[in-house]
Design an enzyme around this catalytic site. Sequence first.
Site, PDB file in Angstrom:
ATOM      1  N   ARG A 112       4.567   2.845  11.435  1.00  0.00           N
ATOM      2  CA  ARG A 112       3.709   3.254  10.316  1.00  0.00           C
ATOM      3  C   ARG A 112       3.429   4.757  10.354  1.00  0.00           C
ATOM      4  O   ARG A 112       3.369   5.422   9.322  1.00  0.00           O
ATOM      5  CB  ARG A 112       2.404   2.469  10.376  1.00  0.00           C
ATOM      6  CG  ARG A 112       1.482   2.762   9.199  1.00  0.00           C
ATOM      7  CD  ARG A 112       0.237   1.909   9.255  1.00  0.00           C
ATOM      8  NE  ARG A 112      -0.603   2.149   8.111  1.00  0.00           N
ATOM      9  CZ  ARG A 112      -1.870   2.537   8.174  1.00  0.00           C
ATOM     10  NH1 ARG A 112      -2.438   2.737   9.340  1.00  0.00           N
ATOM     11  NH2 ARG A 112      -2.573   2.718   7.072  1.00  0.00           N
ATOM     12  N   HIS A 116       3.953   7.469   7.260  1.00  0.00           N
ATOM     13  CA  HIS A 116       2.874   8.291   6.733  1.00  0.00           C
ATOM     14  C   HIS A 116       3.126   9.779   6.954  1.00  0.00           C
ATOM     15  O   HIS A 116       2.594  10.607   6.214  1.00  0.00           O
ATOM     16  CB  HIS A 116       1.543   7.861   7.355  1.00  0.00           C
ATOM     17  CG  HIS A 116       0.987   6.617   6.746  1.00  0.00           C
ATOM     18  ND1 HIS A 116      -0.298   6.527   6.259  1.00  0.00           N
ATOM     19  CD2 HIS A 116       1.553   5.400   6.523  1.00  0.00           C
ATOM     20  CE1 HIS A 116      -0.501   5.313   5.769  1.00  0.00           C
ATOM     21  NE2 HIS A 116       0.614   4.606   5.931  1.00  0.00           N
ATOM     22  N   ASN A 144      -5.058   7.151   5.887  1.00  0.00           N
ATOM     23  CA  ASN A 144      -4.697   7.485   7.270  1.00  0.00           C
ATOM     24  C   ASN A 144      -5.799   7.223   8.279  1.00  0.00           C
ATOM     25  O   ASN A 144      -5.569   7.328   9.486  1.00  0.00           O
ATOM     26  CB  ASN A 144      -4.289   8.964   7.355  1.00  0.00           C
ATOM     27  CG  ASN A 144      -2.932   9.240   6.753  1.00  0.00           C
ATOM     28  OD1 ASN A 144      -2.123   8.329   6.603  1.00  0.00           O
ATOM     29  ND2 ASN A 144      -2.684  10.483   6.385  1.00  0.00           N
ATOM     30  N   HIS A 245       6.979  -4.492   7.040  1.00  0.00           N
ATOM     31  CA  HIS A 245       5.799  -5.355   7.139  1.00  0.00           C
ATOM     32  C   HIS A 245       6.094  -6.655   7.874  1.00  0.00           C
ATOM     33  O   HIS A 245       5.226  -7.515   7.979  1.00  0.00           O
ATOM     34  CB  HIS A 245       5.269  -5.668   5.751  1.00  0.00           C
ATOM     35  CG  HIS A 245       4.484  -4.541   5.142  1.00  0.00           C
ATOM     36  ND1 HIS A 245       4.255  -4.434   3.796  1.00  0.00           N
ATOM     37  CD2 HIS A 245       3.887  -3.463   5.711  1.00  0.00           C
ATOM     38  CE1 HIS A 245       3.539  -3.339   3.556  1.00  0.00           C
ATOM     39  NE2 HIS A 245       3.317  -2.736   4.712  1.00  0.00           N
TER      40      HIS A 245
END
Length: 397
Positions: A112, A116, A144, A245
């Site tokens: 992740r 980001h 975040n 995911h």
Amino acid sequence: MYILGQCFHAYPYIYSSNLSNISNHTVFFHQEFNFIHSPMAASSTSLFLVFSSLLIFSSLLYVSDADYSAPIMKGLSWDYHHKTCHKLEKIVRKHLKKVFKEDVGQAAGLLRLHFHDCFVQGCDGSVLLDGSHGGPSEQTAPPNQSLRKQAFIIIEDLRNLIHKECGRVVSCADIVALAARDAVHLSGGPDYDVPLGRKDGLTFATQNATLANLPAPTSNATTILSALATKNLNPTDVVALSGGHTIGVSHCSSFTPRLYPTQDPTMEKTFAHGLKEVCPTNTTDATTVMDIYSPIKFDNKYYVDLINRQGLFTSDQDLYTHKETKPIVESFAHDEKLFFEKFVQAMIKMGQLEVLTGGKGEIRAHCSIRNPDNKGYFSYLSEEEDQYDLESKAELR
């Protein structure tokens, strides 16, 4: 009819708000993560053994041959650090094997982090920077705030190990990309080569820019496709990257809009009932797994969940509703090798978003601080120069 006989109550992963010593962290857009394990479920020890087996046998699983014909940005290369730090990838993988044996959740957390970093201002390690007099860091933006703090520590630990072995020749941005790749592979997913040579950015994005570039879990497929098309990611890329995911969990707040005040009709009823047990109100602060079939294994079961109408977020389930992405979801659900191939292609493409190379950017001496702001940087440089002088004198002898 459920594919593979999937049914919510048939799974050993019962959703609960009680934390255990095993955690998982979702990737790509969303909230904070802790893997939840009910007393009714298989024991934490069993999960640990399952993940340990993944680490042991990951080298026997599908391995993607590097597509050296794939376009890569000028300044990047497949063997960028071969001469300057040939042990780089061994150092990263060895350390992460130890980390994941201690905490399964760090795999999804590191994956992740890479998403980001890349979606906001490009893959330049800017998400790692602390705030300064110039403003708050990217980490303070709502999407975040749930990034796993331990993920930042792991990246810094890796930087320290690498720079100790090779000197300051590998950027934090490259380390994040490699850590994400190993997070995937050591969770049972594909292994693949990563083009390297990124430099670390000198600035971080504003909160508004961060928010604008990280679509919310409540976004529908049309919104997601439009947002990521601006980053040259096509529908197949979007569906493949969403497959991240398959590992991780999320807070109730990311999906309770699908439960209250009325239930989303696209959500399977038994699945919804189970989620309501975990999140009895729209203000409940609890967590649940993203992929009810295999929450700690990187595989294609996320897509099976979508076909069974058991996707957690709107941004997930709508991929099976949208006419352009539905056939892609179906193809990945039926062909894991195809998913792995497309995921690797999408990751390599995403990992080159707005990269800094050559004379642009820097190689940070500490991942959370720009070199000019690092009080210890100049003493660090002095130590590097002293070491270089010693090595040069030794070579002249």
